[in-house]
Design an enzyme around this catalytic site. Sequence first.
Site: not given
Ligand code: PLP
Length: 853
Positions: A400, A588-589, A594, A696, A700
């Site tokens: 990952h 995101k985190r 990022k 991901t 979304k």
């Molecule tokens: C989907 C999701 C992530 C992943 O987000 P990325 O933009 O792919 O880093 C992180 N936290 C939550 C709560 C999510 O639903």
Amino acid sequence: MKKKTHKTSSDLKAVEAVKPESPGTGSPALQQSHEGDKIKARYSNPAYFRENVEQYLTNILHTDLKTADTSQLYKAISQVINKELGEMRLEYNKERKSVQLSTDKTKKIYYICMEFLMGQSLKNNLYNLGQTETVKGLLKELNIEPEALYDEEPDAGLGNGGLGRLAACFMDALTTQGYDATGYSLCYEYGLFRQKIVDGWQVEFPDNWLPGGRVWLNPREDDTFTVSFYGEYHEYWEDGKLKYSLQHPQTVEAVPYDIFITGSETTAVNKLRLWSARNSASFDMNAFNNGDFTNAARNTNSAEMITKVLYPADNIPEGKELRLKQQYFMVSASCQNIVRDQLHLYGTLDNFHKKTAIHINDTHPALVIPELMRIFMDDYDMGWDKAWHIVSNTVSYTNHTVLAEALEKWNTALVQSMMPRIYSIIQEIDRRFRIEAFRKFPGDTGKTDYMSILGDQQVRMANLSVIGSHKVNGVSQLHSQILKDDVFHDYYLADPDKFTNVTNGIAFRRWLCQSNPALASLIDECIGSEYRLDSSQLEKFAAFRSDKYVLDKVDKIKRDNKVRLSNYINRTMGFAPDPDSVFIVQAKRMHEYKRQLLNALRIISRYQMILENPGVDMRPETYIFGAKAAPTYYHAKFIILLLNKLAQEINNNPAVSDKLKVVFLENYSVSTAEKLMPAADVSEQISLAGKEASGTGNMKMMINGAITIGTLDGANVEIRQAVGPENIFIFGQTAEEVYRNLRSGYNSRAVYERDPVLKQAVDRLEIGFSGTEFSNIKDYLLNPTYSIADPYMCLMDFKDYCRAHDDLSAAYEDRDRWNFMSVVNTAYAERFSADRSIKDYAEKIWHSQPVLK
Ligand SMILES: *Cc1c(COP(=O)(O)O)cnc(C)c1O
């Protein structure tokens, strides 16, 4: 075989019940069961459902329908659903076992992961079971809004971010498609911390999810396993065989808590088994008998500490002893359980790899490799070669991350003392691997050392994972290519077939159908509802990209979702962003790679532009962030402070606040993501190219019709392939350019000196916002006090990022063109379904088919 096992009578019945398939006839899957459907039908009956809810309210909560509050109703309704799932599981167990015994085409799939970010379950389970209307009917009588009931449920936040959410989406997809699958993880008493922003700074609070989350946990005290740590280890020769003894180990009991996993339109009910640590009988009886209660009690505490809390570090090193203990605890309990179940069903281990696939999600569960070896050799007398053949043909591994600092390594002395037998097995795996590698690369000791498991007094978990797995995959095309070209290049040369790609995916039912019901209905209206179960059908929606009726509907749905989010922000933060502004979302985190900082720098430059041109004619912009930082990740916490101080200053400056708003959403989690994704106009996916494995969040937002502005990183590359370059805004260096520019000596200061807009924004950090200065961040960007200034190259990509945003703003004003793009993005998100990912895993890696149709 040392241990003798007996088939249980229900297993034998199952064998008799099934006629073996004649070989060569397609899928071995059974039709959906009538029994499971009967159970569903029974609970769908409003009178029966109501009766069950009333019973729970009276008998357990000592109240009734009229007096129960929303929280009690949530508990009662969830308990009834859990009971229904228990009944369905019983039927499914018979069916899946009979199929498993009748064919070699199916396997039991075990998905092992330290994190499952499940979020809320009630709404999802009702949707999957087709019982939303039953519950809505009951709630209507009681005058309760369904969403209010759902929000009584705390998120099961047993994960950090993308990795854990992927595991959760995969459980949904595995079950929906009728695979026989079990997830294994830990039952953390406290999940990912709750984030509060206090004067701009992130403060962490414990996430006490269990009181409300317990309704979904089914304790199985009867199915407890014992895990051993430490002890005095000796090896000796006897009858020409190497034997060992382990004395006085500390033992901990692993108590399972099962969560039933539903799928959409299926009678399959899989489970996620969470292990909870409990002090065992070997609780220091000596100390206890000697009256040393304090020491005996201390021991108890230390056992139960193992599953006390989720480590909140995402993609940063966490070399703590307790973390390693968590890993081995999860791995050992799961492996013992898997072997026990295999023997129950087949009475032999010889066909283990033919009937079992064990998937390790990242390296955190990599100890399954030596642990299975230990069980096979020590408990069942298997020889090394046979054990290794079985283990390495059973285990597969998903990588990952390519961030060097995030590749797990454990100190050998720690591993050796905590699990001496496992360490000894790792040494032997390493010894044999070195011989083999040396044969492949004769004379190249450098390469052999680099590839082996043990080196520099460390156990390299990624190397162990690659060596002990039959397949290794990355999570996007680009990422899998980087694994072959770079991270695992030598292994790739030695065994190219071992490496493959499976691009990540998301659960469409949760992230589209449930969180954006209006858009899902519109799609139903256009192309029918088959896409809900057959994601490839969603592509048909693209045919409506120029249909004015559909475009206007898409526009209205987005606006309604923005109003809803604006109201939520108003409720939680006290101000309502203008729904006619562009909603630009980065959620995101918080991590350097990022590049939330790149976004922040551009917002600063927008702020400065408006201050200089007060009358500028522009559409208002709302920048929305959601991000947790690891509590020990100081730099990341400073970026959170910057965003919050920037928000405070901009939102309170009347000269700009009607044009610019910055929102930092507290405590970003699955349930807030479900509110946020449908309201995004623009999806920010701006990581430094080559660093984001897949992402991901990008998927979304895409399926909810947002347009991506992003770098050619992770799955963004495939998003561009899917929608075409005219329906996405790509900017910045490619991964190859990053590599080249870093090698030739990246000079951030030169970039800063030649771009006045950038220079002005960076300089502003020194003055700061709302009374807080950020010269430390300016330093980070310009001065190589760190190994290199601006290591994630925010300055390098700044100019092109601004250019891409300008293009995007222009596109937004042509509403028909924008909505056209939106439809295209939703339609071609088709390939980013977790259902597709799981099919890929099943075909390319696990070689297994569903047990139910
Ligand atoms: C989907 C999701 C992530 C992943 O987000 P990325 O933009 O792919 O880093 C992180 N936290 C939550 C709560 C999510 O639903």
